[in-house]
Design a protein around this motif. Structure first.
Motif, PDB file in Angstrom:
ATOM      1  N   GLN A   1      69.943  49.602  49.531  1.00 21.51           N
ATOM      2  CA  GLN A   1      70.742  48.395  49.939  1.00 21.51           C
ATOM      3  C   GLN A   1      72.218  48.893  49.304  1.00 21.51           C
ATOM      4  OE1 GLN A   1      68.727  44.939  48.361  1.00 21.51           O
ATOM      5  NE2 GLN A   1      67.095  45.144  50.072  1.00 21.51           N
ATOM      6  N   GLY A   2      72.830  49.141  50.233  1.00 18.08           N
ATOM      7  CA  GLY A   2      74.381  49.576  49.981  1.00 18.08           C
ATOM      8  C   GLY A   2      74.284  51.001  49.329  1.00 18.08           C
ATOM      9  N   LYS A   3      75.032  51.391  48.704  1.00 16.21           N
ATOM     10  CA  LYS A   3      75.263  52.735  48.006  1.00 16.21           C
ATOM     11  C   LYS A   3      74.547  52.657  46.748  1.00 16.21           C
ATOM     12  CE  LYS A   3      78.392  53.765  51.139  1.00 16.21           C
ATOM     13  NZ  LYS A   3      77.999  54.734  52.505  1.00 16.21           N
ATOM     14  N   ARG A   4      74.433  51.500  46.184  1.00 11.83           N
ATOM     15  CA  ARG A   4      73.880  51.708  44.819  1.00 11.83           C
ATOM     16  C   ARG A   4      72.647  51.040  44.495  1.00 11.83           C
ATOM     17  NH1 ARG A   4      77.921  52.649  40.908  1.00 11.83           N
ATOM     18  NH2 ARG A   4      79.517  53.750  41.525  1.00 11.83           N
ATOM     19  N   HIS A   5      72.117  50.158  45.468  1.00 10.99           N
ATOM     20  CA  HIS A   5      70.783  49.483  44.955  1.00 10.99           C
ATOM     21  C   HIS A   5      69.897  50.073  45.429  1.00 10.99           C
ATOM     22  CE1 HIS A   5      68.673  46.077  43.331  1.00 10.99           C
ATOM     23  NE2 HIS A   5      68.085  46.021  44.383  1.00 10.99           N
ATOM     24  N   VAL A   6      68.836  50.568  44.682  1.00 12.28           N
ATOM     25  CA  VAL A   6      67.760  51.402  45.034  1.00 12.28           C
ATOM     26  C   VAL A   6      66.300  50.744  45.099  1.00 12.28           C
ATOM     27  CG1 VAL A   6      66.332  53.656  44.375  1.00 12.28           C
ATOM     28  CG2 VAL A   6      69.043  53.542  44.039  1.00 12.28           C
ATOM     29  N   ILE A   7      65.698  50.833  45.949  1.00 17.89           N
ATOM     30  CA  ILE A   7      64.425  50.282  45.489  1.00 17.89           C
ATOM     31  C   ILE A   7      63.134  51.369  45.825  1.00 17.89           C
ATOM     32  CG2 ILE A   7      62.480  48.855  46.975  1.00 17.89           C
ATOM     33  CD1 ILE A   7      65.079  47.331  48.010  1.00 17.89           C
ATOM     34  N   VAL A   8      62.244  51.299  44.941  1.00 18.81           N
ATOM     35  CA  VAL A   8      61.093  52.438  44.916  1.00 18.81           C
ATOM     36  C   VAL A   8      59.884  51.609  45.033  1.00 18.81           C
ATOM     37  CG1 VAL A   8      60.114  54.073  43.213  1.00 18.81           C
ATOM     38  CG2 VAL A   8      62.353  53.604  43.061  1.00 18.81           C
TER      39      VAL A   8
ATOM     40  N   GLY B   1      54.274  46.805  41.107  1.00 25.77           N
ATOM     41  CA  GLY B   1      54.472  47.732  42.511  1.00 25.77           C
ATOM     42  C   GLY B   1      55.905  48.038  42.828  1.00 25.77           C
ATOM     43  N   LYS B   2      56.506  47.296  43.430  1.00 20.72           N
ATOM     44  CA  LYS B   2      58.020  47.768  43.688  1.00 20.72           C
ATOM     45  C   LYS B   2      58.917  47.845  42.461  1.00 20.72           C
ATOM     46  CE  LYS B   2      58.349  47.218  48.714  1.00 20.72           C
ATOM     47  NZ  LYS B   2      59.023  46.861  49.846  1.00 20.72           N
ATOM     48  N   LEU B   3      59.684  48.558  42.591  1.00 17.94           N
ATOM     49  CA  LEU B   3      60.894  48.700  41.255  1.00 17.94           C
ATOM     50  C   LEU B   3      62.109  48.584  42.256  1.00 17.94           C
ATOM     51  CD1 LEU B   3      59.766  51.671  38.951  1.00 17.94           C
ATOM     52  CD2 LEU B   3      60.546  49.029  38.454  1.00 17.94           C
ATOM     53  N   ALA B   4      63.064  48.156  41.487  1.00 22.49           N
ATOM     54  CA  ALA B   4      64.453  47.806  42.243  1.00 22.49           C
ATOM     55  C   ALA B   4      65.371  48.075  40.971  1.00 22.49           C
ATOM     56  CB  ALA B   4      64.638  46.702  43.032  1.00 22.49           C
ATOM     57  N   PHE B   5      66.663  48.706  41.158  1.00 20.56           N
ATOM     58  CA  PHE B   5      67.511  48.768  40.214  1.00 20.56           C
ATOM     59  C   PHE B   5      68.873  49.314  40.746  1.00 20.56           C
ATOM     60  CE2 PHE B   5      65.358  52.764  40.177  1.00 20.56           C
ATOM     61  CZ  PHE B   5      66.455  53.827  40.464  1.00 20.56           C
ATOM     62  N   ASP B   6      69.994  49.221  40.157  1.00 19.44           N
ATOM     63  CA  ASP B   6      71.187  49.487  40.484  1.00 19.44           C
ATOM     64  C   ASP B   6      71.616  50.808  39.884  1.00 19.44           C
ATOM     65  OD1 ASP B   6      72.519  47.520  42.443  1.00 19.44           O
ATOM     66  OD2 ASP B   6      72.150  46.064  40.782  1.00 19.44           O
TER      67      ASP B   6
ATOM     68  N   ALA C   1      67.923  62.546  52.003  1.00 18.42           N
ATOM     69  CA  ALA C   1      66.893  63.193  52.479  1.00 18.42           C
ATOM     70  C   ALA C   1      65.574  62.263  51.842  1.00 18.42           C
ATOM     71  CB  ALA C   1      66.639  64.460  51.948  1.00 18.42           C
ATOM     72  N   LEU C   2      65.746  61.734  50.606  1.00 22.02           N
ATOM     73  CA  LEU C   2      64.724  61.127  50.157  1.00 22.02           C
ATOM     74  C   LEU C   2      64.495  59.547  50.685  1.00 22.02           C
ATOM     75  CD1 LEU C   2      65.392  61.600  46.200  1.00 22.02           C
ATOM     76  CD2 LEU C   2      63.335  62.389  47.513  1.00 22.02           C
ATOM     77  N   ARG C   3      65.560  58.978  51.099  1.00 17.75           N
ATOM     78  CA  ARG C   3      65.616  57.794  51.864  1.00 17.75           C
ATOM     79  C   ARG C   3      64.928  58.106  53.293  1.00 17.75           C
ATOM     80  NH1 ARG C   3      68.891  56.361  55.618  1.00 17.75           N
ATOM     81  NH2 ARG C   3      70.534  57.942  54.821  1.00 17.75           N
ATOM     82  N   LYS C   4      65.297  58.852  53.994  1.00 17.98           N
ATOM     83  CA  LYS C   4      64.942  59.555  55.144  1.00 17.98           C
ATOM     84  C   LYS C   4      63.179  59.390  54.832  1.00 17.98           C
ATOM     85  CE  LYS C   4      66.588  62.970  57.393  1.00 17.98           C
ATOM     86  NZ  LYS C   4      67.544  63.732  58.059  1.00 17.98           N
ATOM     87  N   ASP C   5      62.867  60.159  53.849  1.00 19.96           N
ATOM     88  CA  ASP C   5      61.533  60.334  53.923  1.00 19.96           C
ATOM     89  C   ASP C   5      60.775  59.250  53.232  1.00 19.96           C
ATOM     90  OD1 ASP C   5      62.041  63.040  54.821  1.00 19.96           O
ATOM     91  OD2 ASP C   5      62.087  64.037  52.773  1.00 19.96           O
TER      92      ASP C   5
END
Lengths: 249, 249
Positions: free
Chosen positions: A222-229, A182-187, A212-216
């Motif tokens: 989380q912060g500038k670098r931690h991304v959750i997909v 399901g969810k993926l997360a990475f720095d 834009a990708l975040r808004k959509d």
DNA sequence: CGCAGAATTGATACATCTCAAGCTGGGTGG
DNA sequence: CCACCCAGCTTGAGATGTATCAATTCTGCG
């Protein structure tokens, strides 16, 4: 910080090396590993340090053990393009060549397993296992480079960002061998500027498209670098790719 | 025209093969060549014919003997990017892989020297000369791919055109081993559309920039395809590269 | 606290794309 | 032999995505 030129770092036995089964030495038997141990040494670098300057003489080759480094080429007027992203187990250096062709820069703290070039080259000639593995890795890199040419030549800025995130997510997932369903997360191991250099964009455009990708709802931050997909297939759609390729190939 | 699937073409002895010293077999001794002769056959294609479709099963690998072919990747919506330009002596196919990853299309009449894949793979394992040469060629291709990433990511349309012309001129010169001092002349093996696919541009932009380079005296044209370069250094400047690299490296 | 590097956001400029209309030259059939 | 045809190419005018320049806001850290 303590060492003048980072000549030493926690040494490993090859036996419990974290990249043992993915690096150039993947196919070596214990006897061959023993010979490699004799010519190997570790070096570590802090985030931001340059590992090799383009044009410099290289007296070693090696593997990334941990951390991330970039391969970049710079034009006379300063325009720079990243041409490789080096993650753990990736190989650095070209046997049979004197000078470095690219800048290699650590973007996170970095540990490398280095081999003195001359002995390594000699060993390559008498050890088919190493040459075979290196050929395989080089062919993989060539495939990756060609995929990247499609990204650079034909994708929009938004697709480029999505593609980069997908690649990092995928490679990150293949390290942490537990597939987080399901969810993926990475720095992100890259600054916005480094992302721009990878994608042939400006850092402003990178920033806008990430927003834009975040808004959509394609990604969360989380912060500038931690991304959750939340939905990897959605990300792949945004990247403009077939949604066939699973996380592990 | 006469043959249904171009299965035959003027066969050569390896001894007088025009690409003998540059292809994957460059390092083979006469004994090894004999074994290669047994698994090899020639195929020829007319300009425009597709050699391999991406995804198709490949039961051969081979070398371009004469003519030019392109490697292209296409996105679902039809955007296509060329990811390789195959000139005489270049290798096609990936040992150890089932399916083709890219489309291969002949852009001029083309002759290929093909090896049945299974026997070739077997021979690679027992013949270091072939694997060594293939590694070297693959590393060269990787370097070329990375140079191309700079072109795609960071150069302007005019610089892209100049870069492509410089590359073709250089590779063409290295075939006709007589260095034509001063002026260079060659035939473009690509349509404007193919050039566009190589450079990540539209064919209209290619056309405009070619016209611009002609109007500015950087190149001269005879017909649409025959290019004359009065001053190679000037062309390199327009390409945005250091003017160091001589014609032959 | 306040500084510096990193990132975001805004306004405008410009290179390239897109759509559209002709041109050119070599091959073909009448 | 000529007229036609058509793929490849050129050129034009307007639309658009990304770069550029500039101002602010974050964020971590001494």
């Amino acid at each position: 910080m303590l060492l003048p030129d980072n000549l030493t770092a926690t040494p490993h036995e090859c036996g419990d090396c974290p990249i043992r089964h993915r690096a150039v030495c993947a196919r070596c038997d214990t006897d061959e590993l023993l010979r490699l141990e004799e010519m190997k040494y570790y070096r570590s670098f802090e985030a931001g340090q340059t590992v090799i300057w383009s044009g410099d003489r290289m007296d070693f080759v090696g593997s990334v053990v941990s951390g991330v480094a970039t391969l970049t080429q710079t034009m006379e007027d300063g325009r720079t393009q990243m041409v490789g992203l080096l993650l753990p187990s990736d190989f650095v250096g070209r046997p049979g060549r004197q000078g470095a062709a690219y800048n290699v820069v650590a973007t996170t703290d970095l540990v490398m397993c280095c081999f003195r070039k001359k002995p390594f080259e000699h060993m390559m000639e008498i050890t088919p296992h190493i040459a075979q593995r290196l050929l395989q890795m080089t062919l993989d890199e060539l495939d990756a480079a060609r995929e990247w040419m499609v990204v650079l030549g034909r994708k929009t800025a938004r697709e480029k960002i999505a593609s980069l995130l997908a690649i990092i997510a995928r490679r990150d997932a293949s390290l942490h061998l537990v597939p987080t369903e399901g969810k993926l997360a990475f720095d992100l191991p890259l600054t916005r500027e480094a992302m721009a250099d990878y994608l042939g964009l400006t850092l402003e455009t990178v920033s806008r498209q990430v927003s834009a990708l975040r808004k959509d709802g394609v990604i969360e931050l989380q912060g500038k670098r931690h991304v959750i997909v939340p939905d990897f297939d959605r990300l792949m759609e945004e990247a403009g790719d077939d949604s066939d390729g699973g996380l592990l190939s």
